[in-house]
Design an enzyme around this catalytic site. Sequence first.
Site, PDB file in Angstrom:
ATOM      1  N   GLY A   1      -1.169 -19.083  20.680  1.00  0.00           N
ATOM      2  CA  GLY A   1      -2.293 -19.783  21.310  1.00  0.00           C
ATOM      3  C   GLY A   1      -2.486 -19.405  22.772  1.00  0.00           C
TER       4      GLY A   1
ATOM      5  N   LYS B   1      -9.451  -1.993   1.811  1.00  0.00           N
ATOM      6  CA  LYS B   1      -9.156  -0.785   2.601  1.00  0.00           C
ATOM      7  C   LYS B   1      -9.930   0.418   2.054  1.00  0.00           C
ATOM      8  CE  LYS B   1      -6.082  -3.089   4.986  1.00  0.00           C
ATOM      9  NZ  LYS B   1      -6.358  -3.528   6.351  1.00  0.00           N
TER      10      LYS B   1
ATOM     11  N   ARG C   1       0.854  -1.185   0.000  1.00  0.00           N
ATOM     12  CA  ARG C   1       0.000   0.000   0.000  1.00  0.00           C
ATOM     13  C   ARG C   1       0.890   1.235   0.000  1.00  0.00           C
ATOM     14  NH1 ARG C   1      -2.187   1.065   4.252  1.00  0.00           N
ATOM     15  NH2 ARG C   1      -1.585  -0.610   5.648  1.00  0.00           N
TER      16      ARG C   1
ATOM     17  N   ARG D   1       2.275  -2.828  19.744  1.00  0.00           N
ATOM     18  CA  ARG D   1       3.549  -3.471  20.059  1.00  0.00           C
ATOM     19  C   ARG D   1       4.314  -2.517  20.965  1.00  0.00           C
ATOM     20  NH1 ARG D   1       6.751  -7.233  17.028  1.00  0.00           N
ATOM     21  NH2 ARG D   1       5.079  -7.637  15.553  1.00  0.00           N
TER      22      ARG D   1
ATOM     23  N   SER E   1       4.739 -10.318   0.898  1.00  0.00           N
ATOM     24  CA  SER E   1       4.071 -11.232  -0.032  1.00  0.00           C
ATOM     25  C   SER E   1       2.806 -11.762   0.630  1.00  0.00           C
ATOM     26  CB  SER E   1       5.004 -12.379  -0.430  1.00  0.00           C
ATOM     27  OG  SER E   1       5.553 -13.016   0.706  1.00  0.00           O
ATOM     28  N   ARG E   2       1.843 -12.137  -0.190  1.00  0.00           N
ATOM     29  CA  ARG E   2       0.486 -12.366   0.339  1.00  0.00           C
ATOM     30  C   ARG E   2      -0.130 -13.660  -0.180  1.00  0.00           C
ATOM     31  NH1 ARG E   2      -1.913  -8.225   3.717  1.00  0.00           N
ATOM     32  NH2 ARG E   2      -0.332  -6.617   3.779  1.00  0.00           N
TER      33      ARG E   2
ATOM     34  N   SER F   1      -1.342  -2.737  11.626  1.00  0.00           N
ATOM     35  CA  SER F   1      -0.870  -3.748  10.673  1.00  0.00           C
ATOM     36  C   SER F   1       0.375  -4.434  11.245  1.00  0.00           C
ATOM     37  CB  SER F   1      -0.498  -3.082   9.340  1.00  0.00           C
ATOM     38  OG  SER F   1      -1.594  -2.361   8.845  1.00  0.00           O
ATOM     39  N   ALA F   2       0.492  -5.736  10.998  1.00  0.00           N
ATOM     40  CA  ALA F   2       1.666  -6.527  11.400  1.00  0.00           C
ATOM     41  C   ALA F   2       1.823  -6.690  12.906  1.00  0.00           C
ATOM     42  CB  ALA F   2       2.952  -5.940  10.807  1.00  0.00           C
ATOM     43  N   CYS F   3       0.697  -6.694  13.639  1.00  0.00           N
ATOM     44  CA  CYS F   3       0.735  -6.994  15.080  1.00  0.00           C
ATOM     45  C   CYS F   3      -0.008  -8.297  15.380  1.00  0.00           C
ATOM     46  CB  CYS F   3       0.128  -5.860  15.890  1.00  0.00           C
ATOM     47  SG  CYS F   3       1.190  -4.417  16.015  1.00  0.00           S
TER      48      CYS F   3
ATOM     49  N   ASP G   1      -9.636  -8.988   9.606  1.00  0.00           N
ATOM     50  CA  ASP G   1      -9.089  -7.663   9.276  1.00  0.00           C
ATOM     51  C   ASP G   1     -10.092  -6.517   9.435  1.00  0.00           C
ATOM     52  OD1 ASP G   1      -6.827  -6.135   8.376  1.00  0.00           O
ATOM     53  OD2 ASP G   1      -7.759  -5.952   6.413  1.00  0.00           O
TER      54      ASP G   1
ATOM     55  N   LYS H   1      -3.083  -9.724  13.900  1.00  0.00           N
ATOM     56  CA  LYS H   1      -4.553  -9.866  13.917  1.00  0.00           C
ATOM     57  C   LYS H   1      -4.989 -11.222  13.365  1.00  0.00           C
ATOM     58  CE  LYS H   1      -6.715  -6.395  11.971  1.00  0.00           C
ATOM     59  NZ  LYS H   1      -5.634  -5.672  11.297  1.00  0.00           N
ATOM     60  N   THR H   2      -4.364 -11.620  12.228  1.00  0.00           N
ATOM     61  CA  THR H   2      -4.775 -12.900  11.630  1.00  0.00           C
ATOM     62  C   THR H   2      -4.460 -14.046  12.591  1.00  0.00           C
ATOM     63  OG1 THR H   2      -4.388 -11.948   9.446  1.00  0.00           O
ATOM     64  CG2 THR H   2      -4.575 -14.334   9.549  1.00  0.00           C
ATOM     65  N   ASN H   3      -3.314 -13.968  13.288  1.00  0.00           N
ATOM     66  CA  ASN H   3      -2.962 -15.038  14.236  1.00  0.00           C
ATOM     67  C   ASN H   3      -3.951 -15.113  15.391  1.00  0.00           C
ATOM     68  OD1 ASN H   3      -0.765 -15.634  12.683  1.00  0.00           O
ATOM     69  ND2 ASN H   3       0.728 -14.621  14.011  1.00  0.00           N
TER      70      ASN H   3
ATOM     71  N   HIS I   1     -10.969  -1.483  11.704  1.00  0.00           N
ATOM     72  CA  HIS I   1      -9.854  -2.362  11.336  1.00  0.00           C
ATOM     73  C   HIS I   1      -9.710  -3.432  12.425  1.00  0.00           C
ATOM     74  CE1 HIS I   1      -5.321  -2.472  10.013  1.00  0.00           C
ATOM     75  NE2 HIS I   1      -6.027  -3.381   9.389  1.00  0.00           N
TER      76      HIS I   1
ATOM     77  N   TYR J   1      -0.948  -3.931  -7.206  1.00  0.00           N
ATOM     78  CA  TYR J   1      -0.761  -4.643  -5.929  1.00  0.00           C
ATOM     79  C   TYR J   1      -2.085  -4.689  -5.142  1.00  0.00           C
ATOM     80  CZ  TYR J   1      -0.047  -5.460  -1.074  1.00  0.00           C
ATOM     81  OH  TYR J   1      -0.210  -5.958   0.186  1.00  0.00           O
TER      82      TYR J   1
ATOM     83  N   GLY K   1      -3.623  -4.434  -2.048  1.00  0.00           N
ATOM     84  CA  GLY K   1      -4.268  -3.431  -1.191  1.00  0.00           C
ATOM     85  C   GLY K   1      -4.647  -2.156  -1.943  1.00  0.00           C
TER      86      GLY K   1
HETATM   87  C1  OXD Z   1      -2.919  -3.943   6.399  1.00  0.00           C
HETATM   88  C2  OXD Z   1      -3.473  -5.079   5.638  1.00  0.00           C
HETATM   89  O1  OXD Z   1      -1.921  -3.351   5.966  1.00  0.00           O
HETATM   90  O2  OXD Z   1      -4.418  -5.706   6.120  1.00  0.00           O
HETATM   91  O3  OXD Z   1      -3.488  -3.620   7.444  1.00  0.00           O
HETATM   92  O4  OXD Z   1      -2.990  -5.354   4.513  1.00  0.00           O
HETATM   93 MN    MN Z   2      -5.271  -4.708   7.815  1.00  0.00          MN
END
Ligand code: OXD
Ligand code: MN
Length: 610
Positions: free
Chosen positions: A513, A213, A76, A418, A386-387, A255-257, A284, A259-261, A233, A204, A206
């Site tokens: 977990g 977004k 992005r 973080r 990469s996604r 982002s990158a903290c 997300d 969320k998906t996990n 978000h 790309y 995003g």
């Molecule tokens: C982000 C994403 O950057 O979900 O938050 O791609």
């Molecule tokens: Mn996101």
Amino acid sequence: MSLTNNANVLKWVDEMVALCNPDKVVWIDGSKEQLDELTAQVTSLPDGDPNKMYYLNQDKLPGCLYHRTAVNDVARVEDRTFICTKTKEDAGPTNNWCDPEEMYAKLRPMYKDVMKGQTMYIIPYSMGPIGSPLAKVGVELTDSIYVVLNMNIMTRMGKAAFDMLGDSNDFVRGLHSKANVDPENRYIVQFPEDNTIWSINSAYGGNVILSKKCFALRIASFQGKNEGWMAEHMLILGVQKPDGETKYVCAAFPSACGKTNLAMLIPPEGYLKDGYKVFTVGDDIAWLKPGKDGRLYAINPENGFFGVAPGTNAKSNFNALASTMKNAIFTNVALNNAENTVWWEGLDKNPPEDATEWTGIKTNGKEWTSEIGADGKNKKLAHPNSRFTAPAVNCPCISPEFDNPEGVPVSAIVFGGRRASTTPLVYQSFDWTHGTYVGSAVSSETTAAAAGAVGVLRHDPMAMKPFIGYNVGDYWAHWLEMGEKLGDKAPKIFNVNWFKQDENGNFIWPGFGDNMRVLDWIIKRCEGTVDAEETAIGYLPKKGDINVSGIEDEVTPEIMDKLLNVDTDLWKKEIVEMRRYYNDDIAAKGGKIPAALYEELDKLEARLGK
Ligand code: OXD
Ligand code: MN
């Protein structure tokens, strides 16, 4: 043949076709035949064509495709993202702004004849389950088959979306052209007052999956303010307890903290034995609206996951990895050439010997060349951003409520970032207004993974800084209004920090977990079945109330004391920083901070003592 008689859609499509001048126009009905035909087309492009997609090993990864974007088009681009409202004040201090007429005048010549010799695809889609009172329709026009195939995973795409729209004018108009993928002329532009998104010169995810977004956060947050709901978000997860009841939690992290996990976590053994289960509703984005019973309900407007691949493995996120095993699209990961499968850093410890780097260069898996970062040292096989684009139905722990048009009732909202120190593992805000303050104070420290100084604090209110489609001060006021509307039915608001470190810079909470142990406390607080320690910053767990059974060796009572410590000196510094942030970064730049938030800051300061 057009798929709808909606006069508003037809008029707009005609205008955009006249502007972009494609040779051909294809209405995307969402049928398997049509998608198969487009896949056949895009995979049979010659090698070297920037639009080419590749079939992966169809025995190991059935239905999966692979794509590489241009090396200058991998993320992005916040500096090229604009919110165009009539006044600058309406976009506020967290957005790049331009007058809408000026922006249209600048972009129109770029779109003029841009699709000559190409096909325009018209993609109708629904954000949210078809027919849901929370769902909304978008239409994206694009010259990219890659976008069509991604939108098919990420949204409910096809004719049903037009049927849902009927003859209404309430749809988001997205126009995307990859054009020359020229970074100097790349624009991602939202016109919230026109329900319109224009994206050009990127291919790309995003920037081009306009549902995500651009619509589901930037445009939708603006719509939500005007219509009495919220676009956030946030992940959405359900914790099913041994008695069979499921409690739903939404969580917003930058982002990158992780969320998906968190959204897909597998509870520790003891919890599994006791009969706990975690279900994913979203990873997300959440759309939240008060339901008939006065509680806040959430839907995930998306239909798939657009996740960061590096770091995803069977241990860190089994469910995410499992979601990518069929009908997924991989972008900018590396290829294992011997198997025609994918690889990325953190998948396992064995980079393939015969690999193709994310840039397309073939390598022996030991001395790869693709450089990330100015230092040239940070060589990676897969791009760090990469996604995978993976259908939600693939997720082993997808919630049975995923398609429920009414959404799920939310018990708790959790913020987090973080932070190496200051912020304890978990605390609960005193009430919604205090919780709104806590959300406004979300911040994260930069890591060594990104270029630049380590440990620099970045403010990211509600994890929404790049995604609020209007003035952040009005956005906070909207949060406060929603709290008033919900009254005592409002979810409880918490803050977590999985990233606390000891003096030597080691993380002291195992995370992944084991975060279930914190969710457990949060849910018990919502049910009123556990007491708490009242501190200056909020309610904290009492000694022994975070269940550490099975990890006692790692999380000793001393470590737990550190995790739950509220250091008054550090918190006083935090207050100084928050005043600076409110005053200099927001108020001085046109953000109208609600008085209630300044009051929360004053109250926090008073509680900490002079
Ligand atoms: C982000 C994403 O950057 O979900 O938050 O791609
Ligand atoms: Mn996101």
